[in-house]
Design a protein around this motif. Structure first.
Motif, PDB file in Angstrom:
ATOM      1  N   ARG A  61      53.065  25.791  17.231  1.00  0.00           N
ATOM      2  CA  ARG A  61      53.421  24.480  18.315  1.00  0.00           C
ATOM      3  C   ARG A  61      53.387  25.457  20.236  1.00  0.00           C
ATOM      4  N   ASP A  64      55.225  29.000  21.144  1.00  0.00           N
ATOM      5  CA  ASP A  64      55.659  30.106  20.119  1.00  0.00           C
ATOM      6  C   ASP A  64      54.770  31.294  19.837  1.00  0.00           C
ATOM      7  N   VAL A  88      53.986  32.590  12.471  1.00  0.00           N
ATOM      8  CA  VAL A  88      55.287  31.958  14.260  1.00  0.00           C
ATOM      9  C   VAL A  88      56.220  33.032  13.660  1.00  0.00           C
ATOM     10  N   ARG A  91      59.278  31.118  18.780  1.00  0.00           N
ATOM     11  CA  ARG A  91      59.343  29.762  18.314  1.00  0.00           C
ATOM     12  C   ARG A  91      60.107  28.974  19.865  1.00  0.00           C
ATOM     13  N   SER A  92      59.735  28.273  20.678  1.00  0.00           N
ATOM     14  CA  SER A  92      60.923  27.565  21.645  1.00  0.00           C
ATOM     15  C   SER A  92      61.301  26.635  21.002  1.00  0.00           C
ATOM     16  N   CYS A 104      62.177  33.851  15.013  1.00  0.00           N
ATOM     17  CA  CYS A 104      61.856  33.559  13.893  1.00  0.00           C
ATOM     18  C   CYS A 104      62.330  34.324  13.343  1.00  0.00           C
TER      19      CYS A 104
END
Length: 123
Positions: A61, A64, A88, A91-92, A104
């Motif tokens: 996304r 990321d 990832v 992550r936002s 993450c």
């Protein structure tokens, strides 16, 4: 030989609802790490010949931070087989605020692949 790149995925690359980025984004990053592998191993940028396996495991996304890795698993006369991965690492979190994000832990495996690159013959 292993090469790793990290990249922030900008919102301008989102093409789908939910700020999803298309799978080709990861394949482009695989090309970047494969190029560095060829430069380091053969002194040439080489060419990506193809993939024998690509798996899209989880979404990438916008917002990321991804880590892309290429590991040489086989060396032929002019070809190199690479195991490729895109995970990832950040992550936002728009649910927490406009600019909120999190690390993450563990990283989310997004894309895996096996690819082959070729390099020019040694003169």
């Amino acid at each position: 030989m292993t090469v790793t790149h990290r990249r922030y995925v900008p919102y301008s690359h989102a093409h789908y609802a939910g700020s999803l980025v298309d799978g080709a984004y990861a394949l482009g990053l695989f090309g970047d790490v494969a190029t560095e592998v060829c430069i380091r191993t053969d002194g040439d940028e080489g060419l990506f010949a193809g993939y024998s396996d690509v798996r899209f495991v989880a979404p990438v996304r916008a917002g990321d931070v991804v880590e892309v890795t290429a590991r040489v698993t086989r060396v032929g006369t002019r070809s190199r087989t690479l195991e490729l991965g895109c995970v990832v690492v950040c992550r936002s979190r728009p649910d927490r605020g406009e600019s909120a994000a999190q690390v993450c832990d563990p990283p989310i495996v997004a894309v895996t692949a096996t690819g082959t690159v070729v390099v020019p013959p040694v003169p």
